[in-house]
Design a protein around this motif. Structure first.
Motif, PDB file in Angstrom:
ATOM      1  N   GLY A 123       0.961  -0.920  -0.144  1.00  0.00           N
ATOM      2  CA  GLY A 123       0.202  -0.296   0.234  1.00  0.00           C
ATOM      3  C   GLY A 123       1.467   1.223   0.465  1.00  0.00           C
ATOM      4  O   GLY A 123       0.559   2.397  -0.825  1.00  0.00           O
ATOM      5  N   ARG A 169       1.177   3.497  -3.535  1.00  0.00           N
ATOM      6  CA  ARG A 169       1.380   5.424  -3.448  1.00  0.00           C
ATOM      7  C   ARG A 169       3.290   5.964  -3.635  1.00  0.00           C
ATOM      8  O   ARG A 169       3.056   7.751  -4.575  1.00  0.00           O
ATOM      9  N   GLU A 204      -6.401   7.172  -6.595  1.00  0.00           N
ATOM     10  CA  GLU A 204      -6.877   6.358  -5.920  1.00  0.00           C
ATOM     11  C   GLU A 204      -7.420   5.827  -6.870  1.00  0.00           C
ATOM     12  O   GLU A 204      -6.862   4.347  -7.196  1.00  0.00           O
ATOM     13  N   GLU A 205      -7.698   5.435  -7.992  1.00  0.00           N
ATOM     14  CA  GLU A 205      -8.139   4.911  -9.500  1.00  0.00           C
ATOM     15  C   GLU A 205      -6.792   3.901  -9.704  1.00  0.00           C
ATOM     16  O   GLU A 205      -7.000   3.097 -10.208  1.00  0.00           O
ATOM     17  N   GLU A 208      -6.274   1.268  -7.132  1.00  0.00           N
ATOM     18  CA  GLU A 208      -6.844   0.058  -7.291  1.00  0.00           C
ATOM     19  C   GLU A 208      -6.333  -0.604  -8.317  1.00  0.00           C
ATOM     20  O   GLU A 208      -6.959  -1.969  -8.425  1.00  0.00           O
ATOM     21  N   SER A 209      -6.675   0.068  -9.814  1.00  0.00           N
ATOM     22  CA  SER A 209      -6.651  -0.797 -11.206  1.00  0.00           C
ATOM     23  C   SER A 209      -5.260  -1.270 -11.096  1.00  0.00           C
ATOM     24  O   SER A 209      -5.102  -2.761 -11.106  1.00  0.00           O
ATOM     25  N   ALA A 261      -5.106  -4.636  -8.443  1.00  0.00           N
ATOM     26  CA  ALA A 261      -6.566  -5.832  -8.349  1.00  0.00           C
ATOM     27  C   ALA A 261      -5.989  -6.360 -10.069  1.00  0.00           C
ATOM     28  O   ALA A 261      -6.490  -7.347 -10.061  1.00  0.00           O
TER      29      ALA A 261
END
Length: 446
Positions: free
Chosen positions: A152, A156, A213-214, A217-218, A221
């Motif tokens: 995480g 970022r 964030e997008e 997350e992408s 995933a």
């Protein structure tokens, strides 16, 4: 005139770079077999004065210490990396001059915590940046190789690093990544891109076109499994690997090959899957040189298991050795050349054959009798589409999960046939009745 020469290692999906002003040169992220760089420099009549690492690599053993030792070059490594060898520590903002060339270090954490990029600034030409595992062509380096507890934070950091490069470097800056050409260090693979600029990436790369964030997350995933041998690379690189020994290995006769198989060692047939299927040493495993040989061998083999190489020619064995030293498998236990007739013991042993088929054959046989359809593609591939009724055991899990393959005749398939051949050889060596589907997978109609 500045020349930037990309030295590709397609089998691992990486590039190293030799950069010269015509008199002196520097190298970025060299692979273990440094003779390639030495030959390039010799042909150009230039002296390698500096070697730079963007990060402590997870997908290959570096050639940095060996190249610096061979040339007397300064070896530049992030000052925060706890390396066990002589080097020139470098930090964010440091400037190193090599002949007419000027390199500026930029902290770009994300792939690792201590990742650096290097901006090349030379009057009279567009700038360039060597981005290692940070900003790639259409992607970024994956942030999960240091463990889930750091993922995480690193994803970022990767976003911030890409935006730093786009903010501080002009749009015409040429981008030269190390990863992204098939390496599992990339979060996704480039669409056959061979060159790019900061300006182009700013318009097309998700890390620069999406919100944080997008993007995070992408990326998270889409992450899939990565080779097991990655776990050993950082420790080897921090210790300072020496130049590899690429001299020919001990030659084994048929009796020795049989003994090594009985002892549980790996005897690896380097020939194509077609040649292997036509006839092979019983118990041998097929990792063809015509595919991602080192990646899958390093992924599947229990680390430290002795490896014997079977090739049609000494050149095939030498090529396999070169591939293996790049991932830290330094010396084969033995090797043999020729063909199956040379590798089986006298007195009645015969080469084994492996049946092959197409997906059309598979469809036909399933109408006649029950068979086990084993899909050895990775889970992400399986989730996208799969043959109805198939069992999914990814190839990298298969050695430890052979007991989970249902009883009966097994038809093994992947996307193109290469991984299926490896899987079929593993199953055959374990005594299972197996057919290798040597065909291109097409998703079934919905």
């Amino acid at each position: 005139m500045i020349e930037i020469v990309a030295v590709g290692t397609p089998s691992l999906g990486d590039r190293s770079y030799l950069v010269t002003d015509g008199e002196v040169a520097f190298v970025v992220d060299p692979q273990r077999d440094v003779d390639r760089m030495l030959r390039l420099a010799e042909r150009r009549g230039v002296e390698i004065r500096d070697v730079f690492e963007t990060h402590v690599h997870n997908d290959y053993v570096t050639g940095g210490p060996a190249l610096a030792a061979a040339t007397g070059a300064d070896y530049h490594v992030n000052a925060a990396d706890p390396v066990a060898f002589d080097h020139r520590p470098v930090e964010d903002g440091d400037v190193i001059e090599a002949g007419a060339m000027r390199l500026r270090a930029l902290a770009t954490p994300g792939h690792t915590f201590t990742h650096l990029s290097y901006a090349l600034e030379v009057p009279g030409r567009p700038p360039a940046v060597f981005t290692g595992g940070s900003l790639l062509y259409g992607a970024t380096g994956r942030p999960d190789l240091l463990g889930p507890e750091h993922t995480g934070t690193l994803v970022r950091a990767q976003y911030a690093s890409a935006h730093r490069l786009a903010r501080e470097l002009p749009p015409e800056t040429e981008v030269y990544p190390t990863h992204g050409f098939g390496s599992f260090c990339s979060s996704t693979q480039s669409e056959e891109a061979t060159e790019s600029t900061i300006g182009l990436e700013s318009k097309t790369n998700p890390v620069l076109t999406r919100g944080e964030e997008e993007y995070a997350e992408s990326l998270l995933a889409g992450l899939d499994a990565y080779p097991a041998y990655y776990a050993h690379m950082a420790a080897l690189n921090l210790a300072g690997p020496e130049a590899p020994d690429l001299s020919p290995p001990h030659r084994a006769g048929a009796a020795e090959l049989r003994r090594r198989l009985r002892d549980g060692e790996w005897v690896v047939d380097l020939r194509s899957r077609t040649a292997f299927a036509a006839g092979h040493l019983p118990g041998a495993l097929n990792f063809g040189l015509d595919g991602s040989f080192a990646v899958y061998l390093g992924w599947l083999i229990p680390w430290g298991t002795p490896v014997t190489l079977l090739g049609e020619t000494p050149e095939d064995v030498a090529e396999a050795q070169r591939e293996l030293v790049r991932i830290g498998v330094d010396r084969p236990a033995a090797a043999a050349t020729g063909g199956p007739a040379d590798w089986v013991c006298a007195g009645g042993e015969k080469p084994a054959a492996l049946p092959t088929a197409t997906f059309a054959d598979l469809s036909a046989v399933r109408r006649e009798r029950p068979v086990v359809v084993l899909d050895v593609r990775r889970e992400a591939e399986w989730r996208e589409s799969h043959v109805p009724g198939a069992v999914n055991i990814p190839l990298h899990d298969l050695p430890a999960r052979l007991g989970e393959v249902p009883p009966g005749e097994v038809w093994a398939h992947c996307a193109t046939g290469y991984r299926a051949a490896i899987a079929a050889s593993l199953l055959s060596a374990a005594g299972r009745e197996v057919v290798a589907v040597d065909d291109t997978y097409t998703p079934p109609p919905e």
